[in-house]
Design a protein around this motif. Structure first.
Motif, mmCIF file in Angstrom:
data_model
loop_
_atom_site.group_PDB
_atom_site.id
_atom_site.type_symbol
_atom_site.label_atom_id
_atom_site.label_comp_id
_atom_site.label_asym_id
_atom_site.label_seq_id
_atom_site.Cartn_x
_atom_site.Cartn_y
_atom_site.Cartn_z
ATOM 1 N N MET A 1 52.494 -63.355 39.968
ATOM 2 C CA MET A 1 52.193 -62.260 40.876
ATOM 3 C C MET A 1 51.780 -61.033 40.066
ATOM 4 O O MET A 1 52.449 -60.652 39.125
ATOM 5 C CB MET A 1 53.442 -61.934 41.716
ATOM 6 N N GLN A 2 50.696 -60.446 40.435
ATOM 7 C CA GLN A 2 50.193 -59.259 39.737
ATOM 8 C C GLN A 2 50.656 -58.010 40.487
ATOM 9 O O GLN A 2 50.516 -57.915 41.701
ATOM 10 C CB GLN A 2 48.684 -59.292 39.657
ATOM 11 N N VAL A 3 51.223 -57.084 39.749
ATOM 12 C CA VAL A 3 51.702 -55.833 40.328
ATOM 13 C C VAL A 3 50.780 -54.719 39.870
ATOM 14 O O VAL A 3 50.455 -54.618 38.688
ATOM 15 C CB VAL A 3 53.154 -55.543 39.883
ATOM 16 N N LYS A 4 50.361 -53.890 40.803
ATOM 17 C CA LYS A 4 49.527 -52.747 40.455
ATOM 18 C C LYS A 4 50.414 -51.650 39.868
ATOM 19 O O LYS A 4 51.540 -51.444 40.327
ATOM 20 C CB LYS A 4 48.800 -52.222 41.678
ATOM 21 N N VAL A 5 49.893 -50.964 38.886
ATOM 22 C CA VAL A 5 50.656 -49.902 38.224
ATOM 23 C C VAL A 5 51.068 -48.830 39.230
ATOM 24 O O VAL A 5 52.196 -48.344 39.205
ATOM 25 C CB VAL A 5 49.876 -49.300 37.048
ATOM 26 N N ILE A 6 50.181 -48.484 40.155
ATOM 27 C CA ILE A 6 50.512 -47.444 41.135
ATOM 28 C C ILE A 6 51.694 -47.876 42.002
ATOM 29 O O ILE A 6 52.560 -47.058 42.334
ATOM 30 C CB ILE A 6 49.283 -47.047 42.004
ATOM 31 N N ASP A 7 51.774 -49.152 42.347
ATOM 32 C CA ASP A 7 52.898 -49.638 43.147
ATOM 33 C C ASP A 7 54.196 -49.579 42.345
ATOM 34 O O ASP A 7 55.246 -49.205 42.874
ATOM 35 C CB ASP A 7 52.635 -51.061 43.639
ATOM 36 N N LEU A 8 54.119 -49.934 41.086
ATOM 37 C CA LEU A 8 55.273 -49.858 40.203
ATOM 38 C C LEU A 8 55.734 -48.407 40.078
ATOM 39 O O LEU A 8 56.928 -48.106 40.207
ATOM 40 C CB LEU A 8 54.901 -50.422 38.830
ATOM 41 N N PHE A 9 54.782 -47.519 39.863
ATOM 42 C CA PHE A 9 55.096 -46.099 39.732
ATOM 43 C C PHE A 9 55.796 -45.581 40.990
ATOM 44 O O PHE A 9 56.820 -44.906 40.916
ATOM 45 C CB PHE A 9 53.823 -45.294 39.467
ATOM 46 N N LYS A 10 55.251 -45.890 42.152
ATOM 47 C CA LYS A 10 55.834 -45.422 43.415
ATOM 48 C C LYS A 10 57.245 -45.969 43.618
ATOM 49 O O LYS A 10 58.116 -45.267 44.125
ATOM 50 C CB LYS A 10 54.940 -45.822 44.592
ATOM 51 N N GLU A 11 57.460 -47.206 43.211
ATOM 52 C CA GLU A 11 58.796 -47.802 43.330
ATOM 53 C C GLU A 11 59.788 -47.093 42.410
ATOM 54 O O GLU A 11 60.922 -46.838 42.787
ATOM 55 C CB GLU A 11 58.724 -49.285 42.975
ATOM 56 N N TRP A 12 59.359 -46.772 41.216
ATOM 57 C CA TRP A 12 60.242 -46.107 40.248
ATOM 58 C C TRP A 12 60.505 -44.656 40.613
ATOM 59 O O TRP A 12 61.549 -44.115 40.283
ATOM 60 C CB TRP A 12 59.641 -46.167 38.859
ATOM 61 N N ASP A 13 59.564 -44.013 41.279
ATOM 62 C CA ASP A 13 59.667 -42.599 41.648
ATOM 63 C C ASP A 13 60.547 -42.469 42.891
ATOM 64 O O ASP A 13 60.068 -42.245 43.993
ATOM 65 C CB ASP A 13 58.272 -42.022 41.884
ATOM 66 N N GLU A 14 61.838 -42.573 42.699
ATOM 67 C CA GLU A 14 62.789 -42.625 43.807
ATOM 68 C C GLU A 14 62.779 -41.370 44.672
ATOM 69 O O GLU A 14 62.943 -41.453 45.882
ATOM 70 C CB GLU A 14 64.202 -42.868 43.274
ATOM 71 N N ASP A 15 62.595 -40.204 44.074
ATOM 72 C CA ASP A 15 62.628 -38.962 44.855
ATOM 73 C C ASP A 15 61.242 -38.528 45.340
ATOM 74 O O ASP A 15 61.090 -37.484 45.975
ATOM 75 C CB ASP A 15 63.300 -37.825 44.079
ATOM 76 N N LYS A 16 60.247 -39.364 45.059
ATOM 77 C CA LYS A 16 58.872 -39.164 45.559
ATOM 78 C C LYS A 16 58.266 -37.815 45.172
ATOM 79 O O LYS A 16 57.535 -37.203 45.933
ATOM 80 C CB LYS A 16 58.816 -39.354 47.081
ATOM 81 N N ASN A 17 58.542 -37.366 43.947
ATOM 82 C CA ASN A 17 57.971 -36.098 43.467
ATOM 83 C C ASN A 17 56.767 -36.324 42.548
ATOM 84 O O ASN A 17 56.305 -35.418 41.884
ATOM 85 C CB ASN A 17 59.036 -35.255 42.756
ATOM 86 N N ASN A 18 56.282 -37.567 42.514
ATOM 87 C CA ASN A 18 55.131 -37.956 41.682
ATOM 88 C C ASN A 18 55.394 -37.829 40.190
ATOM 89 O O ASN A 18 54.473 -37.664 39.397
ATOM 90 C CB ASN A 18 53.874 -37.182 42.081
#
Length: 74
Positions: A1-18
């Motif tokens: 399964m290929q994961v897009k970097v942006i999806d990984l980033f959004k998942e890691w960014d728990e407080d959604k502050n970019n």
């Protein structure tokens, strides 16, 4: 399964502050199944945090992953 970097980033960014904080980064590393010491996580974080502001933005993560990929042995 290929994961897009942006999806990984959004998942890691728990407080959604970019931005990914050190704490978010440590939790992400653990979630990926890596066993790493605090010192090891901090060293990788510092390497990714090119502007040294204490957070990783999307561009820094993308560049860091591409750099690591290019250094991977064939």
């Amino acid at each position: 399964m290929q994961v897009k970097v942006i999806d990984l980033f959004k998942e890691w960014d728990e407080d959604k502050n970019n931005k990914i904080s050190k704490a978010e980064f440590r939790r992400a590393i653990a979630t990926l199944g890596f066993e790493a010491t605090t010192e090891q996580c901090e060293a990788v974080f510092r390497e990714l945090d090119k502007d040294k502001n204490g957070q990783i933005d999307y561009r820094e993560l993308l560049v860091g992953l591409k750099t690591a990929e290019s250094k991977k042995p064939a």
